[in-house]
Write a protein that holds these residues in place. Structure first.
Motif, mmCIF file in Angstrom:
data_model
loop_
_atom_site.group_PDB
_atom_site.id
_atom_site.type_symbol
_atom_site.label_atom_id
_atom_site.label_comp_id
_atom_site.label_asym_id
_atom_site.label_seq_id
_atom_site.Cartn_x
_atom_site.Cartn_y
_atom_site.Cartn_z
ATOM 1 N N ARG A 84 0.827 -1.205 0.000
ATOM 2 C CA ARG A 84 0.000 0.000 0.000
ATOM 3 C C ARG A 84 0.862 1.255 0.000
ATOM 4 N N LYS A 85 1.949 1.222 0.752
ATOM 5 C CA LYS A 85 2.853 2.371 0.772
ATOM 6 C C LYS A 85 3.489 2.589 -0.598
ATOM 7 N N LEU B 75 2.302 1.567 -3.531
ATOM 8 C CA LEU B 75 1.302 2.003 -4.496
ATOM 9 C C LEU B 75 0.858 3.435 -4.234
ATOM 10 N N ASN B 76 0.781 3.802 -2.965
ATOM 11 C CA ASN B 76 0.375 5.166 -2.635
ATOM 12 C C ASN B 76 1.443 6.188 -2.984
ATOM 13 N N GLY C 177 -9.109 -2.088 -5.269
ATOM 14 C CA GLY C 177 -7.906 -1.345 -4.891
ATOM 15 C C GLY C 177 -7.904 0.032 -5.525
ATOM 16 N N TRP C 178 -7.394 1.028 -4.760
ATOM 17 C CA TRP C 178 -7.497 2.434 -5.218
ATOM 18 C C TRP C 178 -6.464 3.242 -4.441
ATOM 19 N N ASN C 179 -5.374 3.660 -5.122
ATOM 20 C CA ASN C 179 -4.316 4.345 -4.376
ATOM 21 C C ASN C 179 -4.567 5.858 -4.293
ATOM 22 N N GLU D 38 -2.979 8.376 -5.661
ATOM 23 C CA GLU D 38 -2.951 9.086 -6.941
ATOM 24 C C GLU D 38 -4.258 8.889 -7.703
ATOM 25 N N HIS E 88 -10.898 6.531 -1.458
ATOM 26 C CA HIS E 88 -10.822 5.063 -1.502
ATOM 27 C C HIS E 88 -12.133 4.430 -1.064
#
Length: 642
Positions: free
Chosen positions: A211-212, A214-215, A232-234, A236, A245
């Motif tokens: 997650r880190k 991708l974020n 999933g939805w980062n 950006e 999210h």
């Protein structure tokens, strides 16, 4: 600073038809201390390489005239060039594409969009391999089977190794984190006897890390399950689309970010992939239209991957807003066909518009008119107030001219203070007169000059020609309008004049293209072929003028292309036989025209026959004087039979 001597010495030929992508790669290479030569297509690249040998060739695959596969094959079959390593640049990465790269002898390939460190590692590794290589194994032909097809390839171990390394390098950046995650999950599944708490902690740690990552990604990252729901939805993605999210998780992705016009196609594509395992969007990069929370649409680049785990399938996608890139591409395209100062169509676009207007008038059996305009007193404005004031005047003239005509008409600037206007479907002389008088009235209004707090005055001389009364061909119509404009100048300026056909010689009695005494070279074989070329062109022009059938005009066009190729072969044989010193340049011009033959044929069949004919005439007659005449003089001096 890079101390690698290869990076400090190597010169790379970059063959890329996209100006934007060529500039991106050029910056990467120059930054790494490589020297770069550019070519826009395979034909141009091959000619440049033969003229100046480079250490390495990087070529896009999808290009007009000659694609990257064809260029690579030509290099590898040339005894003087075959040891130059070739890297193919592509958005493709299917096994068939790798097999095709092996067939044509490619040494490596790099995926688009370019990743700088992987790109440079690939180049340096390949250069180092070729520099250190001392023995080349003999190629052996092998048969391989893939996807129900047989492929016969001939390659050496080094080439296969280089391509395998390319596959590895091009996939490692995208798969690195995914493989780490899958390895961790696999390890957990193989160690079911471990404590639940430890396994849960490891999973949580892995998820947090992913997650880190991708974020922190610069692109929007989206996960979707086989039902089309967001999983999933980062961060950006939140910034790009405007949804948090929690707003999108578990929701139908199509309803959130896909415009209504494209949702049915999305649904069909998803269903087809789940049933067949195949989809054109999977594994590559494409441009799509996406939608934000406020329902505004924007162009986006999408890279989507399908991931199977057991019986489940989910999709991961990276997306980015490419609005600025599309604006840059549009600006580059606009500048290629428009005058930079006035933003009017330039000479090239004017010719195309005039060709279309004449073709339309011919089909509808209407008249159209062409106006040539030359400003009166413009030189005095430049001399008195300076060139900045002159630019103000030109831009003001452009606006005023556009205000005098309809939206279907074309106002163009040919250069300097010369403008043209194409009036479509204007049958009555009175209508043309009204427009001409309106133009004179508007242009004689004072032009304010802010820099001088003053005003200046100019006038305009206008020449008017009418299709088909004053000519069927582009050059005849333009010559008539130009002649009438000079009549206006002679009559005292600031007026308009219709072309008087009676004052000119009856040009219709003469062929459109004539090989006169100035273009007879004194070598019968070549002179007769030039005359035959002109006869074919005149026949084609007459067929177009008389509305001959598509079958007849196509036959004549193909005959012209075939005879041109035969004529070039004749000239090149004589150049080689007598050792003509400028043969390389002469042959290059021949090859360039033959390379454009398919484009000209397609343009002709799409309704641009007048523009193609004019282009051929404008090429042939100057070519005889500028290129064939010096060649003929040389051949005669060296004893060719006259």
């Amino acid at each position: 600073m890079d101390n690698n001597p290869i990076a400090n010495q190597a010169e790379i030929l970059l063959v890329e038809d996209s100006p934007v992508e060529a500039e991106m790669m050029r910056r990467i290479l120059v930054k790494a201390n490589f020297r770069v030569r550019l070519a826009q297509n395979g034909e141009e690249g091959l000619q440049a390489l033969r003229a100046h040998r480079c250490a390495l060739v990087m070529s896009d695959i999808q290009m007009p005239l000659m694609n990257g596969y064809q260029l690579c094959k030509a290099i590898k079959h040339d005894d003087t060039l075959k040891n130059i390593p070739v890297i193919l640049l592509t958005a493709l990465a299917e096994p068939e594409d790798i097999i095709e790269a092996i067939k044509v002898g490619a040494d490596s390939y790099i995926n688009k969009p370019f990743v700088e460190d992987i790109t440079l590692e690939n180049i340096r590794s390949l250069l180092a391999t070729h520099i250190c290589e001392t023995n080349v194994e003999k190629r052996q032909t092998e048969q391989i089977e893939y996807n129900g097809k047989s492929h016969f390839i001939a390659s050496d171990n080094q080439q296969i190794l280089n391509l395998l390394l390319s596959v590895y390098r091009n996939t490692i950046a995208q798969n690195r984190e995914l493989m780490n995650t899958r390895n961790q999950l696999s390890q957990l599944n193989e160690n079911l006897d471990q404590k639940v708490q430890t396994r849960t902690a490891e999973l949580q740690e892995s998820e947090v890390r992913i997650r880190k990552i991708l974020n922190s990604a610069l692109d929007a990252f989206i996960l979707m399950d086989s039902s089309g729901l967001v999983t999933g939805w980062n961060i950006e993605a939140e910034n790009l689309f405007g949804y948090l999210h929690e707003e999108v998780t578990g929701k139908d992705l199509a309803l959130m970010i896909i415009p209504a016009a494209y949702r049915e196609a999305h649904s069909r594509g998803l269903k087809h992939f789940l049933e067949s395992g195949k989809g054109p969007l999977i594994g590559g990069r494409i441009e799509i239209t996406a939608m934000r929370k406020d329902r505004s649409e924007f162009p986006a680049e999408l890279a989507i991957t399908a991931i199977r785990q057991g019986n489940d399938t989910f999709f991961s996608a990276f997306m980015r807003d490419i609005s600025e890139r599309k604006k840059a591409e549009l600006k580059i395209s606009f500048l290629a066909y428009h005058d930079q100062l006035t933003e009017l169509p330039n000479r090239e676009l004017f010719y195309d518009r005039l060709s279309q207007a004449i073709s339309q008038a011919k089909r509808k059996r209407n008249r159209m008119s062409l106006l040539f305009l030359d400003l009166d007193g413009f030189k005095e404005v430049n001399d008195r107030y300076g060139h900045d004031a002159g630019d103000v005047v030109l831009k003001t003239v452009a606006r005023r001219l556009q205000a005098c005509v309809r939206s279907v008409d074309t106002v163009a600037r040919l250069g300097g203070d010369e403008f043209t206007i194409i009036l479509s479907e204007v049958d009555k002389a009175a209508d043309i007169t009204n427009i001409a008088e309106k133009i004179i009235q508007n242009l004689t209004e004072p032009v304010p000059l802010k820099e001088t707090d003053g005003k200046c005055r100019i006038g305009v001389s206008i020449g008017i020609a009418i299709y088909p009364d004053n000519g069927y061909e582009l050059d005849k119509l333009m010559s008539a309008a130009d002649s009438a404009m000079y009549e206006s100048k002679a009559c005292g300026k600031n007026t308009y004049t219709f072309f008087n056909a009676n004052a000119e010689s009856p040009s219709e009695l003469h062929p459109w293209i004539a090989i006169d005494s100035a273009r007879l070279l004194g070598i019968p074989e070549i002179d007769l072929q030039h005359i035959e070329l002109s006869n074919i062109i005149n026949s084609l022009n007459d067929a177009v003028k008389n509305n001959a059938s598509l079958q007849e005009t196509t036959h004549l066009l193909d005959k012209l292309i075939s005879y041109t190729r035969f004529h070039f072969d004749t000239e090149e044989h004589l150049m080689d036989r007598y050792g003509y010193l400028e043969s390389a340049v002469h042959k290059q011009i021949h090859q360039r025209l033959l390379g454009e033959a398919n484009f000209l044929r397609e343009k002709f069949l799409q309704g641009g026959e007048l523009l193609v004919l004019q282009s051929i005439k404008d090429w042939l007659l100057p070519h005889i004087i500028e290129m064939d005449k010096p060649m003929a003089d040389f051949l005669i001096q060296h004893g060719i039979n006259q």
